[in-house]
Design a protein around this motif. Structure first.
Motif, short mmCIF file in Angstrom:
data_model
loop_
_atom_site.label_atom_id
_atom_site.label_comp_id
_atom_site.label_asym_id
_atom_site.label_seq_id
_atom_site.Cartn_x
_atom_site.Cartn_y
_atom_site.Cartn_z
N PRO A 33 0.84 -1.20 0.00
CA PRO A 33 0.00 0.00 0.00
C PRO A 33 0.87 1.25 0.00
N LYS A 83 -1.76 -6.63 5.61
CA LYS A 83 -1.69 -5.90 4.34
C LYS A 83 -2.23 -4.48 4.42
N ALA A 84 -2.56 -4.01 5.63
CA ALA A 84 -3.00 -2.62 5.82
C ALA A 84 -1.94 -1.83 6.57
N ASP A 135 -0.36 0.67 5.71
CA ASP A 135 -0.51 2.11 5.56
C ASP A 135 -1.24 2.74 6.74
#
Length: 516
Positions: free
Chosen positions: A256, A481-482, A484
């Motif tokens: 991200p 996967k987050a 950010d």
């Protein structure tokens, strides 16, 4: 280039963030050779006190710096961090540079290849200053289990810098390097970050390649950035992260936008962000000053528009026990390769007992001499947990707890965008204070271990000084996967805190004595 000189004799280049150095390098205000030389001089001045490095590569770092300067002068388009020096934890394989994992069993080993992380650093033009000290094979929370001596916390040289990556954290905190690479199996980036006043990030499992990392526990290990600012971590994370076909666990998706998230977060606006406070990661066992700084940080987040909610993750209370069954089990398997037969140390019995030096006896003698007490302790525990008749009772049960912890995270992230807690229950303790009490040492990772068991990303941001004048950290956790989200919330908190303090936390650290 107009740089001033500090009382330590090193130029003020060592006090700039990586982002600030990158800007000056790109503008031609300073050369990479000057920046690299300034950091090498700082290392020479403070290393006798700190001992953050196991190997320093003056010639290699300056050669890279000269190459970057030449390419920049020729008008070549370079990576944003090109010319900014970096330190690398000694568990990351580096071609033509010693890689020991802090162990005598690998003393003097020169790898014939580079880890993917190393390759990406070299290709981007970051001069590698050297390899940093660590607990042997990353087994420890204080860097006291290194076979090559203790690293000291720059805030108080009589205290630990955290572990296992205390060398990387201490190097950044002592202004020996603006950037460093660490690895985190149960908190080994985040916990050193908390006790040294640095930013430490454990990316999503599989978000940064593990190819060329000397494995401790393959389902838990993850490399990540160690820096002085959240933006610097984002810049480094974007460089080393992303898919690697040589790592079967690497996520085949792009990262991200981490730098974008950090820059947006620095504006200090968290409206619409739900911040979950984990009930089980606080309370008893947490130093009063640690808890006080945490509550103050929550108020700052609330003032920035975040919604603070309380969430419960009931199985987190079993995380420590599950981790110290899973990790030793995987370690006992991964470390089986160190047998004195193929590479590294080989000890051949002298034969004075009249017995032949068989492969079995060489292996036994090599491991006896090459492994330290903590490594032996965990290998024995892991081998026992995997043995016939005990596998289901111990290792199998621990994996079931791991599944329950992953479900706790999933439920918590339905209620909150990120989760927060103190990174570590206490500030840095005295060297030797817990060395003979493994259980007390293991408790330092009580707040960080759940993220590794679930594979979710975590960040530690410095959030003040405890009542003893030592730094503490706030941990931010996000869904897999987050990553950010870590950078948005972390950068916002950093900006709010620095506005309150009037500058970075590390500016309040005592100046180190330097070599004359």
């Amino acid at each position: 280039m107009g740089t001033s000189t500090t009382a330590t004799g090193a130029t003020d280049l060592t006090r700039l963030s990586a982002a600030e150095l990158a800007t000056r390098l790109a503008a031609g205000e300073v050369s990479s050779v000057e920046v690299t030389q300034a950091h090498l001089e700082r290392i020479a001045a403070v290393e006798p006190s700190v001992h953050a490095f196991l190997h320093i590569d003056d010639d290699g770092a300056l050669a890279t710096a000269r190459d970057v300067d030449a390419r920049r002068s020729a008008g070549e388009r370079l990576h944003a961090l090109a010319g900014v020096p970096i330190a690398v934890k000694d568990i990351v394989v580096t071609k033509d540079l010693p890689t020991t994992a802090g162990s005598k069993i690998l003393q003097g080993w020169i790898p014939p290849y580079d880890a993917t992380i190393t390759t990406r650093l070299r290709e981007a033009g970051l001069p590698i200053l050297g390899k940093t000290n660590m607990d042997e094979f990353a087994m420890g929370s204080s860097t006291e289990h290194s076979a090559f001596g203790n690293t000291h916390n720059p805030w108080d040289l009589d205290r630990i810098p955290g572990g296992s990556g205390g060398g990387s954290a201490a190097a950044v905190a002592a202004y020996e390097a603006p950037l460093a690479i660490g690895t985190d199996t149960g908190g080994s980036i985040r916990q050193p970050g908390a006790v040294t006043g640095t930013v430490g990030v454990k990316p999503t499992y599989g978000g940064v390649s593990r190819y060329g990392l000397i494995a401790l526990a393959s389902s838990l290990d993850q490399a990540g950035p160690v820096t002085r600012t959240v933006l610097d971590s984002a810049l480094l994370h974007e460089l080393i992260g992303g898919h690697d076909p040589r790592d079967s666990t690497s996520i085949p998706e792009p990262l991200p936008p981490l730098v974008e998230a950090a820059r947006a977060g620095a504006a200090g606006d968290l409206r619409g962000v739900r911040v979950g406070v984990v009930t089980e990661l606080g309370g008893e066992g947490y130093q009063p000053g640690v808890r006080a700084r945490f509550e103050e940080s929550l108020e700052l987040l609330r003032g920035a528009g975040a919604e603070i909610v309380e969430v419960s993750c009931p199985h987190f209370t079993y995380a420590l026990g599950a981790y110290y069954l899973i990790l030793p089990s995987e370690a006992s398997s991964n470390l089986a390769k160190f047998d004195g037969m193929r590479f590294g140390l080989r000890v051949v019995p002298d034969g004075g007992d009249g017995l032949a030096a068989t492969a079995e006896r060489v292996m036994s003698a090599t491991r006896g001499a090459g492994f330290g007490d903590e490594v032996k302790r965990r290998i024995i525990l892991g081998t026992y947990a995997l043995s016939a008749g005990y596998y289901d009772a111990y290792y199998g049960s621990a994996q079931k707890v791991r599944t329950l912890i992953q479900r706790d995270f999933a439920a918590a992230f339905e209620q909150a965008d990120v989760l927060v807690s103190p990174t570590a229950p206490t500030t840095a303790f005295k060297l030797g204070e817990k060395l003979d009490d493994p259980l007390a040492m293991y408790l330092n990772d009580v707040a960080t271990i759940p993220a590794n068991l679930a594979g979710v990303p975590g960040m530690s941001v410095p959030n003040g000084l405890s009542d003893d004048g030592l730094p503490v950290g706030l941990q931010i956790l996000a869904p897999a996967k987050a990553d950010d989200r870590l950078y948005r919330v972390g950068a916002a908190l950093e900006a709010l805190l620095e506005s309150t303090w009037g500058g970075p936390l590390l500016a309040r650290a005592p100046e180190l004595e330097v070599a004359r």
